[in-house]
Design a protein around this motif. Structure first.
Motif, PDB file in Angstrom:
ATOM      1  N   ALA A   1       1.240   0.048  -2.199  1.00 15.08           N
ATOM      2  CA  ALA A   1       2.329   0.364  -3.115  1.00 15.08           C
ATOM      3  C   ALA A   1       1.809   0.942  -4.428  1.00 15.08           C
ATOM      4  CB  ALA A   1       3.152  -0.898  -3.384  1.00 15.08           C
ATOM      5  N   GLU A   2       0.778   0.315  -4.995  1.00 15.33           N
ATOM      6  CA  GLU A   2       0.255   0.750  -6.284  1.00 15.33           C
ATOM      7  C   GLU A   2      -0.423   2.115  -6.197  1.00 15.33           C
ATOM      8  OE1 GLU A   2       0.051  -0.795  -9.716  1.00 15.33           O
ATOM      9  OE2 GLU A   2       1.940  -1.218  -8.707  1.00 15.33           O
ATOM     10  N   LEU A   3      -1.133   2.351  -5.088  1.00 13.78           N
ATOM     11  CA  LEU A   3      -1.804   3.646  -4.933  1.00 13.78           C
ATOM     12  C   LEU A   3      -0.772   4.764  -4.898  1.00 13.78           C
ATOM     13  CD1 LEU A   3      -4.630   4.989  -4.421  1.00 13.78           C
ATOM     14  CD2 LEU A   3      -3.952   5.086  -2.028  1.00 13.78           C
ATOM     15  N   LYS A   4       0.308   4.502  -4.179  1.00  9.12           N
ATOM     16  CA  LYS A   4       1.381   5.485  -4.056  1.00  9.12           C
ATOM     17  C   LYS A   4       2.006   5.741  -5.433  1.00  9.12           C
ATOM     18  CE  LYS A   4       4.523   7.450  -1.145  1.00  9.12           C
ATOM     19  NZ  LYS A   4       4.487   8.783  -1.134  1.00  9.12           N
ATOM     20  N   ARG A   5       2.249   4.660  -6.171  1.00 13.96           N
ATOM     21  CA  ARG A   5       2.896   4.776  -7.468  1.00 13.96           C
ATOM     22  C   ARG A   5       2.031   5.557  -8.463  1.00 13.96           C
ATOM     23  NH1 ARG A   5       3.369   2.198 -12.361  1.00 13.96           N
ATOM     24  NH2 ARG A   5       1.716   0.685 -11.975  1.00 13.96           N
ATOM     25  N   LEU A   6       0.706   5.269  -8.462  1.00  9.22           N
ATOM     26  CA  LEU A   6      -0.157   5.880  -9.473  1.00  9.22           C
ATOM     27  C   LEU A   6      -0.609   7.284  -9.114  1.00  9.22           C
ATOM     28  CD1 LEU A   6      -2.380   2.830 -10.480  1.00  9.22           C
ATOM     29  CD2 LEU A   6      -0.674   3.959 -11.884  1.00  9.22           C
ATOM     30  N   THR A   7      -0.829   7.528  -7.815  1.00  8.86           N
ATOM     31  CA  THR A   7      -1.421   8.826  -7.455  1.00  8.86           C
ATOM     32  C   THR A   7      -0.581   9.607  -6.461  1.00  8.86           C
ATOM     33  OG1 THR A   7      -2.638   7.960  -5.564  1.00  8.86           O
ATOM     34  CG2 THR A   7      -3.729   7.814  -7.702  1.00  8.86           C
ATOM     35  N   GLY A   8       0.398   8.968  -5.847  1.00  9.30           N
ATOM     36  CA  GLY A   8       1.192   9.641  -4.828  1.00  9.30           C
ATOM     37  C   GLY A   8       0.494   9.698  -3.475  1.00  9.30           C
ATOM     38  N   LYS A   9      -0.750   9.176  -3.415  1.00 12.88           N
ATOM     39  CA  LYS A   9      -1.490   9.236  -2.155  1.00 12.88           C
ATOM     40  C   LYS A   9      -1.122   8.064  -1.249  1.00 12.88           C
ATOM     41  CE  LYS A   9      -5.692  11.285  -4.098  1.00 12.88           C
ATOM     42  NZ  LYS A   9      -7.095  10.996  -4.382  1.00 12.88           N
ATOM     43  N   THR A  10      -1.277   8.267   0.047  1.00  5.92           N
ATOM     44  CA  THR A  10      -1.043   7.159   0.969  1.00  5.92           C
ATOM     45  C   THR A  10      -2.348   6.615   1.530  1.00  5.92           C
ATOM     46  OG1 THR A  10      -0.731   8.774   2.719  1.00  5.92           O
ATOM     47  CG2 THR A  10       1.260   7.905   1.672  1.00  5.92           C
ATOM     48  N   GLU A  11      -3.426   7.351   1.348  1.00  2.00           N
ATOM     49  CA  GLU A  11      -4.709   6.814   1.804  1.00  2.00           C
ATOM     50  C   GLU A  11      -5.867   7.437   1.038  1.00  2.00           C
ATOM     51  OE1 GLU A  11      -5.802   7.694   5.785  1.00  2.00           O
ATOM     52  OE2 GLU A  11      -5.198   9.788   5.674  1.00  2.00           O
ATOM     53  N   LEU A  12      -7.013   6.788   1.114  1.00  2.00           N
ATOM     54  CA  LEU A  12      -8.229   7.277   0.479  1.00  2.00           C
ATOM     55  C   LEU A  12      -9.263   7.511   1.581  1.00  2.00           C
ATOM     56  CD1 LEU A  12      -8.378   4.714  -2.484  1.00  2.00           C
ATOM     57  CD2 LEU A  12      -7.607   7.078  -2.600  1.00  2.00           C
ATOM     58  N   ARG A  13      -9.909   8.656   1.544  1.00  2.00           N
ATOM     59  CA  ARG A  13     -10.826   8.966   2.631  1.00  2.00           C
ATOM     60  C   ARG A  13     -12.283   9.122   2.200  1.00  2.00           C
ATOM     61  NH1 ARG A  13      -8.041  10.019   7.210  1.00  2.00           N
ATOM     62  NH2 ARG A  13     -10.024  10.637   8.144  1.00  2.00           N
TER      63      ARG A  13
ATOM     64  N   SER B   1      -6.371  -7.979   7.518  1.00  2.00           N
ATOM     65  CA  SER B   1      -5.575  -9.173   7.807  1.00  2.00           C
ATOM     66  C   SER B   1      -4.137  -8.991   7.343  1.00  2.00           C
ATOM     67  CB  SER B   1      -6.201 -10.381   7.111  1.00  2.00           C
ATOM     68  OG  SER B   1      -6.128 -10.198   5.711  1.00  2.00           O
ATOM     69  N   ASP B   2      -3.879  -8.013   6.485  1.00  2.00           N
ATOM     70  CA  ASP B   2      -2.519  -7.787   5.999  1.00  2.00           C
ATOM     71  C   ASP B   2      -2.313  -6.277   5.824  1.00  2.00           C
ATOM     72  OD1 ASP B   2      -0.090  -7.655   4.759  1.00  2.00           O
ATOM     73  OD2 ASP B   2      -0.633  -8.888   3.032  1.00  2.00           O
ATOM     74  N   THR B   3      -2.055  -5.594   6.918  1.00  2.00           N
ATOM     75  CA  THR B   3      -2.010  -4.131   6.876  1.00  2.00           C
ATOM     76  C   THR B   3      -0.754  -3.608   6.179  1.00  2.00           C
ATOM     77  OG1 THR B   3      -1.145  -4.227   9.113  1.00  2.00           O
ATOM     78  CG2 THR B   3      -3.468  -3.703   8.879  1.00  2.00           C
ATOM     79  N   LYS B   4       0.212  -4.485   5.926  1.00  2.00           N
ATOM     80  CA  LYS B   4       1.408  -4.058   5.207  1.00  2.00           C
ATOM     81  C   LYS B   4       1.086  -3.825   3.739  1.00  2.00           C
ATOM     82  CE  LYS B   4       5.776  -5.599   7.126  1.00  2.00           C
ATOM     83  NZ  LYS B   4       6.368  -6.859   7.568  1.00  2.00           N
ATOM     84  N   THR B   5       0.305  -4.749   3.167  1.00  2.00           N
ATOM     85  CA  THR B   5      -0.035  -4.666   1.750  1.00  2.00           C
ATOM     86  C   THR B   5      -1.209  -3.733   1.497  1.00  2.00           C
ATOM     87  OG1 THR B   5       0.598  -6.986   1.641  1.00  2.00           O
ATOM     88  CG2 THR B   5      -0.483  -6.068  -0.302  1.00  2.00           C
ATOM     89  N   TYR B   6      -2.239  -3.869   2.350  1.00  2.00           N
ATOM     90  CA  TYR B   6      -3.482  -3.146   2.092  1.00  2.00           C
ATOM     91  C   TYR B   6      -3.705  -2.012   3.079  1.00  2.00           C
ATOM     92  CZ  TYR B   6      -4.448  -7.748   0.013  1.00  2.00           C
ATOM     93  OH  TYR B   6      -4.377  -8.913  -0.686  1.00  2.00           O
ATOM     94  N   GLY B   7      -4.371  -0.969   2.597  1.00  2.07           N
ATOM     95  CA  GLY B   7      -4.879   0.056   3.490  1.00  2.07           C
ATOM     96  C   GLY B   7      -6.391  -0.051   3.532  1.00  2.07           C
ATOM     97  N   TYR B   8      -7.015   0.449   4.595  1.00  2.00           N
ATOM     98  CA  TYR B   8      -8.469   0.363   4.713  1.00  2.00           C
ATOM     99  C   TYR B   8      -8.976   1.565   5.479  1.00  2.00           C
ATOM    100  CZ  TYR B   8     -13.108  -1.346   6.037  1.00  2.00           C
ATOM    101  OH  TYR B   8     -14.451  -1.480   6.223  1.00  2.00           O
ATOM    102  N   SER B   9     -10.077   2.156   4.996  1.00  6.83           N
ATOM    103  CA  SER B   9     -10.677   3.226   5.772  1.00  6.83           C
ATOM    104  C   SER B   9     -12.185   3.206   5.618  1.00  6.83           C
ATOM    105  CB  SER B   9     -10.131   4.586   5.320  1.00  6.83           C
ATOM    106  OG  SER B   9     -10.689   4.941   4.072  1.00  6.83           O
ATOM    107  N   ILE B  10     -12.860   3.750   6.625  1.00  5.09           N
ATOM    108  CA  ILE B  10     -14.294   3.979   6.514  1.00  5.09           C
ATOM    109  C   ILE B  10     -14.434   5.365   5.889  1.00  5.09           C
ATOM    110  CG2 ILE B  10     -16.461   4.188   7.791  1.00  5.09           C
ATOM    111  CD1 ILE B  10     -15.279   1.490   8.259  1.00  5.09           C
ATOM    112  N   PRO B  11     -15.149   5.474   4.747  1.00  2.00           N
ATOM    113  CA  PRO B  11     -15.275   6.791   4.114  1.00  2.00           C
ATOM    114  C   PRO B  11     -15.862   7.816   5.094  1.00  2.00           C
ATOM    115  CG  PRO B  11     -16.304   5.086   2.757  1.00  2.00           C
ATOM    116  CD  PRO B  11     -15.905   4.449   4.036  1.00  2.00           C
TER     117      PRO B  11
END
Lengths: 299, 405
Positions: free
Chosen positions: B192-204, B292-302
């Motif tokens: 939620a915060e990433l979307k609010r601050l940067t408009g992005k949905t993921e970091l790669r 463990s909580d994919t609704k709140t957090y996103g995760y990626s391998i750079p």
């Protein structure tokens, strides 16, 4: 000591009894001294010894050898002077803030609280019912960047970075909060002891309320001020939890350095040297402070 | 002989008394020995390092008479059933009669090692039969002779160690250690915060953490290997093979973002709670915490690569219940039991056949890439280069300086 002094008119024929009485204070001191020796003096000696050791090889895993390596002191002080000075700066500020908050509070409890006195005293001590660590963690939630406290203050334009956490403000506030009861209780004890008739006498002699406070109440509460500031300043200077949990990387104190040298790097001599310098500095500051404030009553 | 108390320090005192050494030491010496036994002898100068690379001194194994096993593991790292029970440990007790005293007091590799190091160095038992150390720390224990050689006769399921885990640099052939769980280190964010601050949905990529809009909302991990490995790879180096200069360059890169306030902190486990409250928006993060909580957090391998790490079970020197610990390792290495634990903790299972067994245990988890990563994901992960003592000290000092202490 008063009990040991002979009162006039007594004869001193019973030598055995007198000798017994002379030994008694020392016997009473024995458990305390033994405790101090085993749990303070021996570790202190061990710390001093460690602070002069030298690494056997280039890494702590190869152990240390006894040496007279004074460079541990000079090198570590050179490297960590910033954190060292910061510790005294932060703990000094926290002590002043704690005094400014506690004095009116203790004054109110001692003179104005009436039948609520005991309840208020319990409330002052109440934070101790929860662990120090948990209370400090709680502040992270209370002061969270998106929390209402932080957003309100930053809307007023008072926060340059729009945050409280990870700033020196948070560290000093945490120190002030965590050691507040140590300031309040001695202040309360010495204010509560003041004979109200003295203040009455001051007003009888046409002293205004504030003059009465300045000339009578405050001087009489000085032992509490000295005890409170010592009890706040000493632990605050060595604290590392507040800087760790509430501060930024730029706000680390000497306690953080000692912790990381002991635990992460396992460079025991450097950590011991830093601990020793901290100990010595506090000892000197406290001695000067107590001498200057002239409160023999405390000692 | 009278039964010995469990606490190693008390054991030491009792054996001292029984040998009438107190008289020899005299009062002060006795007090000194007491302090040393309490872990006061931190210098370790007077103690002869009994440990050598040849192996740890072995204790009398009391496994046959005492049906217990003392295990120090990381918090939240095993399956939990009703009433805080651990179904896998209960099943073990049912099968073997051995009670596992399970303690979650392994919070940090450095901290745990620093805590027991004086005893290890003095050749005293540490009161535990099994510990769970991350690769590089397992390396330190094994290289210093602080791990018991496993008796493979007690562990027929040793053959079930997954292929990628069989031959590790610090323990070729897995003679001293067996993997417990593995995980990856990558980038995590609060959705939620990433979307609010940067408009992005993921970091790669790691570079995206240095976006000015995230200033002061980024943390990295205090586990040096994880944070440094990610940066080394982002700079085009390898995390499994680099030079001193590469390492210093990676430190300098991080230092830039510490100095300009982009990086808010260098944290342990607690970054997850800060991320939950939205204070921290993006971080160098561990897979299990984020997945463990994919609704709140996103995760990626750079894209440049992530870290692969493993926590390893090993038996400390002079463990009193070595055989029992080995029986537990064997029990855990049955694919069904491993699947049972993995279905709960959601970390990578190192046990061969666990994916097959998962079909019966929990069919919804069979294709969970967090537990059973695909080949493409594994190809992007590297294991941190094994370090010598001297390298580790040197690097750790640089890393601590980065953290301001």
């Amino acid at each position: 000591m008063v009990a040991v002094l002979p009162s006039s008119g007594q004869t001193f024929q019973q030598g055995g009894g007198r000798r017994g009485r002379r030994i008694t204070p020392y016997l009473l001191l024995l458990p305390g001294m033994a405790w101090l020796a085993v749990f303070f003096l021996i570790p202190l000696f061990s710390l001093a010894q460690t602070s002069l050791m030298q690494m056997r090889g280039a890494s702590p895993d190869q152990g240390f050898v006894n040496a007279f390596n004074v460079a541990n002191y000079t090198n570590s002080m050179q490297q960590f002077m910033a954190q060292y000075l910061r510790s005294f700066w932060y703990s000094g500020l926290a002590t002043i803030f704690a005094l400014l908050i506690s004095y009116p509070l203790a004054y109110f409890i001692a003179f104005k609280s009436g039948r609520w006195k005991n309840l208020l005293l319990v409330l002052v001590v109440a934070p101790f019912f929860a662990s120090f660590l948990i209370r400090t963690y709680a502040w992270r939630t209370i002061l969270a960047d998106d929390g209402w406290i932080t957003t309100t203050i930053s809307h007023l334009g008072l926060l340059p970075d729009n945050r409280i956490l990870a700033t020196p403000i948070a560290v000093v506030a945490g120190l002030t909060y965590n050691f507040l009861p140590f300031m309040t209780l001695p202040l309360y004890a010495s204010l509560d002891r003041i004979d109200p008739r003295l203040i009455e006498a001051a007003s009888d002699l046409y002293a205004k309320a504030f003059t009465g406070f300045r000339k009578v109440t405050f001087p009489l509460s000085l032992p509490g001020v000295v005890a409170g500031t010592l009890l706040t300043f000493i632990p605050a200077a060595g604290d590392y939890i507040n800087a760790q949990l509430l501060g930024a990387l730029q706000n680390k104190m000497i306690g953080n350095v000692i912790q990381s040298e002991f635990i992460d790097i396992r460079d025991y001599p450097t950590a011991a040297a830093l601990s020793f310098v901290l100990l010595a500095t506090i000892l000197i500051l406290v001695t000067v402070y107590v001498r200057r404030s002239g409160t023999e009553e405390l000692l | 002989m009278t039964p010995m108390p469990e606490d190693p320090r008390i054991r030491q005192l009792v054996s001292m008394l029984s040998r009438r050494r107190v008289l020899q030491y005299g009062l002060i010496g006795g007090a000194g020995a007491l302090v040393a036994a309490c872990g006061g002898g931190i210098g370790g100068a007077s103690t002869s390092p009994s440990a050598s690379a040849s192996g740890a001194p072995t204790a009398k194994d009391m496994s046959s008479t005492e049906k217990i096993m003392n295990w120090s593991n990381w918090p939240l790292y095993i399956d939990v059933g009703p009433n805080k029970s651990h179904p896998s440990l209960d099943a073990f007790k049912k099968a073997t009669g051995i009670t596992v005293n399970y303690t979650e007091d392994y919070n940090d590799n450095n901290e745990f090692y620093a805590k027991v190091h004086p005893q290890l160095q003095a050749g005293q038992p540490i009161g535990r039969d099994l510990i769970t150390a991350t690769d590089w720390m397992a390396h330190i224990w094994i290289a210093n002779g602080y791990a018991e050689l496993l008796d493979l006769a007690n562990i027929p399921n040793h053959k079930n160690i997954g292929k990628s885990w069989q031959n590790v640099s610090f323990d070729p052939g897995r003679k001293y250690s067996m993997p417990w769980q593995s995980g990856s280190t990558g980038i995590g964010w609060n959705r939620a915060e990433l979307k609010r601050l940067t408009g992005k949905t993921e970091l790669r990529t790691l570079d995206e953490l240095w976006d000015p809009r995230l200033k002061g909302r980024v943390t990295i991990l205090s586990e040096m290997n994880d944070s440094m490995g990610l940066m080394l790879m982002a700079m085009g180096k390898r995390a499994d093979k680099f030079t001193d200069a590469d390492f210093s360059a990676a430190i300098a890169e991080y230092q830039k973002y510490v100095n300009n306030g982009q990086i808010r902190g260098i944290t342990g486990n607690d970054y997850a709670t800060s991320m939950a409250s939205g204070t921290v928006v993006a971080a160098v993060a561990w897979s299990g915490d984020m997945l463990s909580d994919t609704k709140t957090y996103g995760y990626s391998i750079p894209e440049s690569g992530g870290m692969l790490w493993t926590d390893n079970m090993l038996i400390p020197p002079l463990a009193a219940h070595k055989t029992n610990a080995e029986k537990w390792m064997d029990f855990y290495y049955q694919p069904e039991i491993a699947a049972m634990v993995a279905a709960y903790v959601k970390y990578i299972s190192p046990v061969a056949g666990a994916q097959e067994a998962m079909k019966k245990v929990d069919p919804t988890q069979v294709n969970n890439p967090a537990i059973f990563p695909d080949a493409a994901t594994l190809a992007k992960l590297q294991v941190f280069m094994p370090l010598t003592d001297i390298q580790r000290t040197n690097y750790q000092k640089q890393f601590q300086a980065l953290s301001g202490a």
